[in-house]
Design a protein around this motif. Structure first.
Motif, PDB file in Angstrom:
ATOM      1  N   ALA A  47      17.925   5.436 -10.304  1.00 49.43           N
ATOM      2  CA  ALA A  47      18.190   6.323 -11.442  1.00 49.43           C
ATOM      3  C   ALA A  47      17.902   5.614 -12.765  1.00 49.43           C
ATOM      4  O   ALA A  47      17.478   6.253 -13.736  1.00 49.43           O
ATOM      5  CB  ALA A  47      19.641   6.799 -11.425  1.00 49.43           C
ATOM      6  N   SER A  48      18.102   4.305 -12.791  1.00 49.76           N
ATOM      7  CA  SER A  48      17.861   3.566 -14.032  1.00 49.76           C
ATOM      8  C   SER A  48      16.444   3.000 -14.118  1.00 49.76           C
ATOM      9  O   SER A  48      15.968   2.685 -15.203  1.00 49.76           O
ATOM     10  CB  SER A  48      18.882   2.443 -14.184  1.00 49.76           C
ATOM     11  OG  SER A  48      18.797   1.545 -13.111  1.00 49.76           O
ATOM     12  N   PRO A  50      13.340   4.504 -12.366  1.00 43.98           N
ATOM     13  CA  PRO A  50      12.581   5.398 -11.472  1.00 43.98           C
ATOM     14  C   PRO A  50      11.113   4.992 -11.376  1.00 43.98           C
ATOM     15  O   PRO A  50      10.540   4.448 -12.323  1.00 43.98           O
ATOM     16  CB  PRO A  50      12.731   6.768 -12.131  1.00 43.98           C
ATOM     17  CG  PRO A  50      13.058   6.490 -13.555  1.00 43.98           C
ATOM     18  CD  PRO A  50      13.773   5.175 -13.591  1.00 43.98           C
ATOM     19  N   ARG A  53       8.674   8.441 -12.940  1.00 43.64           N
ATOM     20  CA  ARG A  53       8.825   8.979 -14.298  1.00 43.64           C
ATOM     21  C   ARG A  53       9.308   7.852 -15.208  1.00 43.64           C
ATOM     22  O   ARG A  53       9.729   6.804 -14.735  1.00 43.64           O
ATOM     23  CB  ARG A  53       9.785  10.159 -14.312  1.00 43.64           C
ATOM     24  CG  ARG A  53      11.184   9.829 -13.852  1.00 43.64           C
ATOM     25  CD  ARG A  53      12.049  11.078 -13.713  1.00 43.64           C
ATOM     26  NE  ARG A  53      13.348  10.754 -13.179  1.00 43.64           N
ATOM     27  CZ  ARG A  53      13.637  10.558 -11.907  1.00 43.64           C
ATOM     28  NH1 ARG A  53      12.698  10.631 -11.005  1.00 43.64           N
ATOM     29  NH2 ARG A  53      14.850  10.277 -11.514  1.00 43.64           N
ATOM     30  N   PRO A  56      15.300   6.454 -18.044  1.00 39.07           N
ATOM     31  CA  PRO A  56      16.145   7.224 -18.939  1.00 39.07           C
ATOM     32  C   PRO A  56      16.266   6.537 -20.296  1.00 39.07           C
ATOM     33  O   PRO A  56      16.283   5.306 -20.371  1.00 39.07           O
ATOM     34  CB  PRO A  56      17.493   7.273 -18.231  1.00 39.07           C
ATOM     35  CG  PRO A  56      17.367   6.514 -16.976  1.00 39.07           C
ATOM     36  CD  PRO A  56      15.994   5.990 -16.865  1.00 39.07           C
ATOM     37  N   ASP A  61      21.803   9.641 -19.996  1.00 43.33           N
ATOM     38  CA  ASP A  61      20.714  10.198 -19.189  1.00 43.33           C
ATOM     39  C   ASP A  61      20.711   9.587 -17.788  1.00 43.33           C
ATOM     40  O   ASP A  61      20.473  10.278 -16.797  1.00 43.33           O
ATOM     41  CB  ASP A  61      19.357   9.958 -19.858  1.00 43.33           C
ATOM     42  CG  ASP A  61      19.173  10.769 -21.127  1.00 43.33           C
ATOM     43  OD1 ASP A  61      19.888  11.776 -21.309  1.00 43.33           O
ATOM     44  OD2 ASP A  61      18.314  10.377 -21.947  1.00 43.33           O
ATOM     45  N   MET A  62      20.987   8.291 -17.704  1.00 42.65           N
ATOM     46  CA  MET A  62      21.055   7.629 -16.403  1.00 42.65           C
ATOM     47  C   MET A  62      22.230   8.183 -15.579  1.00 42.65           C
ATOM     48  O   MET A  62      22.085   8.461 -14.393  1.00 42.65           O
ATOM     49  CB  MET A  62      21.214   6.119 -16.562  1.00 42.65           C
ATOM     50  CG  MET A  62      21.194   5.376 -15.236  1.00 42.65           C
ATOM     51  SD  MET A  62      21.762   3.689 -15.346  1.00 42.65           S
ATOM     52  CE  MET A  62      23.501   3.925 -15.597  1.00 42.65           C
ATOM     53  N   ALA A  65      21.305  11.454 -14.122  1.00 48.01           N
ATOM     54  CA  ALA A  65      20.409  11.295 -12.967  1.00 48.01           C
ATOM     55  C   ALA A  65      21.198  10.901 -11.725  1.00 48.01           C
ATOM     56  O   ALA A  65      20.944  11.415 -10.631  1.00 48.01           O
ATOM     57  CB  ALA A  65      19.328  10.260 -13.279  1.00 48.01           C
ATOM     58  N   ASP A  68      23.198  14.048 -10.601  1.00 47.33           N
ATOM     59  CA  ASP A  68      22.319  15.028  -9.962  1.00 47.33           C
ATOM     60  C   ASP A  68      21.985  14.626  -8.533  1.00 47.33           C
ATOM     61  O   ASP A  68      22.002  15.449  -7.617  1.00 47.33           O
ATOM     62  CB  ASP A  68      21.026  15.209 -10.760  1.00 47.33           C
ATOM     63  CG  ASP A  68      21.228  15.960 -12.060  1.00 47.33           C
ATOM     64  OD1 ASP A  68      22.284  16.614 -12.219  1.00 47.33           O
ATOM     65  OD2 ASP A  68      20.325  15.901 -12.914  1.00 47.33           O
ATOM     66  N   TYR A  69      21.697  13.339  -8.327  1.00 50.34           N
ATOM     67  CA  TYR A  69      21.365  12.866  -6.987  1.00 50.34           C
ATOM     68  C   TYR A  69      22.574  12.943  -6.057  1.00 50.34           C
ATOM     69  O   TYR A  69      22.458  13.369  -4.906  1.00 50.34           O
ATOM     70  CB  TYR A  69      20.803  11.442  -7.036  1.00 50.34           C
ATOM     71  CG  TYR A  69      20.273  10.993  -5.704  1.00 50.34           C
ATOM     72  CD1 TYR A  69      19.016  11.398  -5.278  1.00 50.34           C
ATOM     73  CD2 TYR A  69      21.033  10.202  -4.858  1.00 50.34           C
ATOM     74  CE1 TYR A  69      18.523  11.010  -4.036  1.00 50.34           C
ATOM     75  CE2 TYR A  69      20.553   9.812  -3.619  1.00 50.34           C
ATOM     76  CZ  TYR A  69      19.298  10.221  -3.224  1.00 50.34           C
ATOM     77  OH  TYR A  69      18.826   9.839  -1.993  1.00 50.34           O
TER      78      TYR A  69
END
Length: 91
Positions: A47-48, A50, A53, A56, A61-62, A65, A68-69
């Motif tokens: 997530a930190s 990726p 993409r 974050p 934002d991280m 992510a 969400d996961y």
């Protein structure tokens, strides 16, 4: 072991609000699990940092992510008794 997984995904209502997956319903994969054990290092690091993409921009934002996961994995497994998230120190 790798297998296909049927996923219910969150939907959006007319007001533009996110409607989460109802994880109290039966698992669409036909398999029920009592417990789900997660190694959070394998969730936080991607997530930190990726691969598909840009990273974050903020810590918030991280965290989004990661959340969400976690929601996606939880909705796929739907553990009925225990969710165990193991977090240890840096390597």
């Amino acid at each position: 072991v790798v297998s296909d997984c049927i996923e219910d995904r969150p939907t959006w209502n007319e007001a533009g609000e996110k409607v989460p997956v109802d994880t109290s319903r039966a698992n669409p994969n036909g398999v029920e699990f009592d417990n789900l054990f997660l190694d959070m290092n394998g969730i936080i690091h991607p997530a930190s940092h990726p691969e598909d993409r840009p990273p974050p921009e903020t810590e918030d934002d991280m965290n989004l992510a990661v959340t969400d996961y976690l929601e996606r994995v939880f909705a796929a497994a739907r553990p009925r008794k225990l969710l165990f998230m193991a977090i240890d120190g840096v390597a």
